[in-house]
Design a protein around this motif. Structure first.
Motif, PDB file in Angstrom:
ATOM      1  N   GLY A  49      56.560  36.534  39.060  1.00  0.00           N
ATOM      2  CA  GLY A  49      55.321  37.168  38.626  1.00  0.00           C
ATOM      3  C   GLY A  49      54.134  36.360  39.120  1.00  0.00           C
ATOM      4  N   VAL A  50      53.238  36.995  39.891  1.00  0.00           N
ATOM      5  CA  VAL A  50      52.056  36.304  40.416  1.00  0.00           C
ATOM      6  C   VAL A  50      50.869  36.650  39.536  1.00  0.00           C
ATOM      7  CG1 VAL A  50      50.720  35.793  42.476  1.00  0.00           C
ATOM      8  CG2 VAL A  50      53.015  36.703  42.715  1.00  0.00           C
ATOM      9  N   HIS A  51      50.089  35.636  39.178  1.00  0.00           N
ATOM     10  CA  HIS A  51      48.973  35.851  38.257  1.00  0.00           C
ATOM     11  C   HIS A  51      47.659  35.338  38.863  1.00  0.00           C
ATOM     12  CE1 HIS A  51      51.751  37.212  35.138  1.00  0.00           C
ATOM     13  NE2 HIS A  51      52.545  36.242  35.559  1.00  0.00           N
ATOM     14  N   GLY A  52      47.097  34.256  38.310  1.00  0.00           N
ATOM     15  CA  GLY A  52      45.798  33.777  38.754  1.00  0.00           C
ATOM     16  C   GLY A  52      45.797  33.286  40.192  1.00  0.00           C
ATOM     17  N   LEU A  53      44.660  33.507  40.878  1.00  0.00           N
ATOM     18  CA  LEU A  53      44.495  33.126  42.283  1.00  0.00           C
ATOM     19  C   LEU A  53      43.189  32.366  42.467  1.00  0.00           C
ATOM     20  CD1 LEU A  53      45.373  36.538  44.010  1.00  0.00           C
ATOM     21  CD2 LEU A  53      46.934  34.629  43.586  1.00  0.00           C
ATOM     22  N   ALA A  54      43.170  31.485  43.469  1.00  0.00           N
ATOM     23  CA  ALA A  54      41.937  30.787  43.843  1.00  0.00           C
ATOM     24  C   ALA A  54      42.051  30.362  45.298  1.00  0.00           C
ATOM     25  CB  ALA A  54      41.703  29.564  42.951  1.00  0.00           C
ATOM     26  N   VAL A  55      41.021  30.625  46.100  1.00  0.00           N
ATOM     27  CA  VAL A  55      40.984  30.180  47.495  1.00  0.00           C
ATOM     28  C   VAL A  55      40.545  28.721  47.522  1.00  0.00           C
ATOM     29  CG1 VAL A  55      39.923  30.557  49.752  1.00  0.00           C
ATOM     30  CG2 VAL A  55      40.500  32.515  48.308  1.00  0.00           C
ATOM     31  N   ASP A  56      41.309  27.877  48.246  1.00  0.00           N
ATOM     32  CA  ASP A  56      41.024  26.437  48.186  1.00  0.00           C
ATOM     33  C   ASP A  56      40.056  25.945  49.266  1.00  0.00           C
ATOM     34  OD1 ASP A  56      42.500  26.357  50.524  1.00  0.00           O
ATOM     35  OD2 ASP A  56      44.013  24.952  49.792  1.00  0.00           O
ATOM     36  N   GLY A  57      39.631  26.824  50.166  1.00  0.00           N
ATOM     37  CA  GLY A  57      38.689  26.419  51.202  1.00  0.00           C
ATOM     38  C   GLY A  57      39.329  25.720  52.382  1.00  0.00           C
ATOM     39  N   HIS A  58      40.656  25.598  52.380  1.00  0.00           N
ATOM     40  CA  HIS A  58      41.365  24.922  53.465  1.00  0.00           C
ATOM     41  C   HIS A  58      42.472  25.807  54.041  1.00  0.00           C
ATOM     42  CE1 HIS A  58      39.295  21.187  52.497  1.00  0.00           C
ATOM     43  NE2 HIS A  58      39.601  21.393  51.227  1.00  0.00           N
ATOM     44  N   GLY A  59      42.246  27.116  53.989  1.00  0.00           N
ATOM     45  CA  GLY A  59      43.203  28.045  54.571  1.00  0.00           C
ATOM     46  C   GLY A  59      44.375  28.389  53.680  1.00  0.00           C
ATOM     47  N   HIS A  60      44.268  28.072  52.387  1.00  0.00           N
ATOM     48  CA  HIS A  60      45.355  28.357  51.467  1.00  0.00           C
ATOM     49  C   HIS A  60      44.825  29.019  50.198  1.00  0.00           C
ATOM     50  CE1 HIS A  60      47.207  25.342  54.072  1.00  0.00           C
ATOM     51  NE2 HIS A  60      48.359  25.887  53.740  1.00  0.00           N
ATOM     52  N   LEU A  61      45.736  29.665  49.523  1.00  0.00           N
ATOM     53  CA  LEU A  61      45.451  30.328  48.257  1.00  0.00           C
ATOM     54  C   LEU A  61      46.289  29.657  47.182  1.00  0.00           C
ATOM     55  CD1 LEU A  61      43.995  32.986  47.150  1.00  0.00           C
ATOM     56  CD2 LEU A  61      46.211  34.103  47.456  1.00  0.00           C
ATOM     57  N   LEU A  62      45.650  29.232  46.096  1.00  0.00           N
ATOM     58  CA  LEU A  62      46.388  28.750  44.941  1.00  0.00           C
ATOM     59  C   LEU A  62      46.856  29.958  44.135  1.00  0.00           C
ATOM     60  CD1 LEU A  62      44.058  25.849  43.731  1.00  0.00           C
ATOM     61  CD2 LEU A  62      46.100  25.675  45.177  1.00  0.00           C
ATOM     62  N   ALA A  63      48.110  29.945  43.719  1.00  0.00           N
ATOM     63  CA  ALA A  63      48.660  31.075  42.977  1.00  0.00           C
ATOM     64  C   ALA A  63      49.465  30.565  41.798  1.00  0.00           C
ATOM     65  CB  ALA A  63      49.544  31.929  43.880  1.00  0.00           C
ATOM     66  N   SER A  64      49.239  31.145  40.628  1.00  0.00           N
ATOM     67  CA  SER A  64      49.917  30.693  39.414  1.00  0.00           C
ATOM     68  C   SER A  64      51.118  31.577  39.102  1.00  0.00           C
ATOM     69  CB  SER A  64      48.939  30.662  38.237  1.00  0.00           C
ATOM     70  OG  SER A  64      48.373  31.941  38.016  1.00  0.00           O
ATOM     71  N   ASN A  65      52.126  30.970  38.510  1.00  0.00           N
ATOM     72  CA  ASN A  65      53.423  31.590  38.270  1.00  0.00           C
ATOM     73  C   ASN A  65      53.821  31.257  36.837  1.00  0.00           C
ATOM     74  OD1 ASN A  65      56.128  32.318  38.230  1.00  0.00           O
ATOM     75  ND2 ASN A  65      56.689  31.204  40.077  1.00  0.00           N
TER      76      ASN A  65
END
Length: 513
Positions: free
Chosen positions: A8-24
């Motif tokens: 299950g994918v929930h919260g997201l945040a773009v880290d500014g370095h070409g990646h997406l933080l994704a919470s599980n």
């Protein structure tokens, strides 16, 4: 069926370095996703990373909220993980103000907005009680908080210093998150019940549909190029929407989300599985893995199924996630009854007389639930140690039920007439799912040893069928013994099916010819 790194994918945040933080959340981990390739890596694994939402702090620290654990967490740039706050059930969304102050919400199990010292040197301070379930929010260029009020279908603007709140836009069914575009003029809103991504002008509240997506949308993040990344907890995927033309592509995809309880109708020669996938009930071909039907949570009245069992006419679902047992019509799929149960309900089966038998893992009881409104509940037996899985033994001279006790490491037989208990097998490690083989044997997922075993009901002899299996997520605070249960089902051919919570996958064990 092939699995996924997410449950299950929930919260997201773009880290500014070409990646997406994704919470599980249920997988209890925080991930990094490459924005180009979709490759997923784990930044914080279980049990510390049980994140509902995630954000980046000014110093590069990663912060996340533990919905079940009630903990606010921080991972500093040196990789160390710290608990900033605890005993706050229902932690949900969080965001930083421009001056570096951190705010978070409680939702579901509580309802409040809080401020938190990002270093954890001071206790949290409640800013606003009962805003109406304030979900994924962000601070705007005017230093106001913008977010959805889940219970009212509104997007609001909130002055966190005075508590003054005004409606920016309304008419949503169940909005779950908002984010500003790169120019900080428009808000993007996801509606979990409608599957809509909508753009809202912050100044006027004018709305425009950007993309129609499947229901189950949970959160979003907007990149510096205005590409919108949207998480879907039902489909366990992340999609990228180009708001210029509404086009959509998948960045991360999956076929299942959190497969747990399994069931097969004994008369079904095709061995089609009912899969309690936590965020959906799915029908899956046991022989070909094809998903033929999905009933989704939040856009229907289904409540996060974790166990599933079948009777001649009904499907019985149970869930400790929202604390309920549900009875569905097998032919139509209609939900006939929803019975609240907040005692850590795990397995549930329908008996021949139409009553339900439910395992309460938190109280250690098996309870019998009869019809009527309100339902009549009586205790069949108590003193069990984390009862999880149930399978009926109704053809015996004294009809009974077998129950797995995850804490005691036992499989116990309980007589239906008076609740008398007898131990069939002991010295197991965390037995969970249980099913009857056509030859009469009991097939059990012994999660603590990551193996599948067969138990002879006449002698209690235990034989290992398969080992080194990818099963057994660590348990989480806030959910009962057994956590996300590992499911077992057996087809009429003798083929055994097993759910993998670790890989979000299904396994099939075919008998030797």
């Amino acid at each position: 069926m092939a699995g996924s790194p997410f449950q299950g994918v929930h919260g997201l945040a773009v880290d500014g370095h070409g990646h997406l933080l994704a919470s599980n959340l249920l997988g209890q981990s925080v991930h990094s996703v490459d924005l180009q390739s979709g490759a997923v890596s784990t930044l914080v694994g279980p049990p510390l990373g049980g994140a509902d939402d995630v954000t980046l702090g000014p110093d590069g620290s990663i912060y996340w909220t533990g919905y079940f654990s009630g903990q606010l967490m921080r991972r500093t740039p040196d990789g160390k993980v710290h608990v900033l706050a605890a005993n706050l059930p229902g932690l949900n969304s969080l965001a930083f103000r421009r001056d570096g102050r951190l705010y978070f919400t409680q939702l579901g199990r509580a309802d409040a907005l809080w401020e938190m010292d990002p270093q954890g040197n001071k206790p949290p301070r409640q800013v606003l009680p009962k805003p109406g379930f304030l979900n994924g929010f962000e601070f705007g260029p005017d230093d106001r908080l913008y977010g959805p009020i889940l219970l009212k279908g509104q997007i609001v603007r909130l002055n966190v210093d005075t508590g003054a709140m005004e409606v920016v836009a309304d008419g949503f069914t169940m909005p779950t998150a908002v984010n500003f575009d790169a120019r900080r003029e428009n808000l993007y809103v996801v509606d979990v019940a409608r599957g809509e991504l909508t753009r809202v002008k912050a100044a006027t509240g004018e709305k425009k549909l950007v993309a129609q997506l499947p229901t189950g949308l949970d959160n979003l993040a907007v990149g510096p190029d205005d590409q919108v990344y949207v998480s879907n907890m039902v489909d366990n995927d992340i999609r990228v929407v180009n708001p210029a033309d509404g086009s959509v592509r998948r960045l991360v995809e999956s076929r299942l989300t959190v497969p747990s309880g399994l069931a097969i109708a004994p008369e079904d020669a095709d061995e089609r599985l009912y899969v309690a996938d936590v965020y959906a009930l799915r029908r899956v071909g046991g022989r070909d893995g094809e998903i033929t039907e999905t009933t989704r949570v939040l856009s229907t009245r289904m409540t996060f199924p974790m166990h599933v069992s079948l009777s001649a006419k009904h499907v019985v679902l149970s869930s400790a996630y929202l604390g309920s047992v549900q009875v569905l019509d097998r032919a139509s799929g209609d939900i006939l009854r929803t019975i609240p149960n907040t005692n850590g309900v795990q397995g549930a089966i329908e008996l021949a007389d139409g009553a339900l038998l439910v395992a309460e893992a938190t109280t250690g009881k098996l309870v019998r639930i009869e019809g009527g409104e309100p339902a009549k509940t009586t205790v069949l037996t108590e003193g069990l140690s984390g009862p999880v899985g149930l399978v009926a033994d109704t053809e015996a001279k004294e009809p009974g039920v077998y129950v797995t006790e995850v804490r005691a490491g036992r499989v116990t037989r309980v007589r239906l007439s008076d609740g008398t208990r007898s131990t069939l097998a002991s010295d197991l490690q965390a037995p969970e799912g249980i099913a009857r083989h056509p030859d009469g044997g009991l097939i059990v997922a012994e999660v603590g040893k990551k193996q599948l075993v067969r138990i002879d009901p006449a002698t209690g002899r235990v034989a290992v069928l398969a080992s080194d299996l990818p099963i057994g997520l660590p348990e989480s605070e806030g959910l009962p013994p057994g956590y996300v249960p590992t499911g077992v089902a057996v087809g009429r051919s003798g083929t055994i099916y097993l759910s993998s919570d670790v890989e979000s996958a299904l396994y099939r064990f075919v008998p030797s010819p």
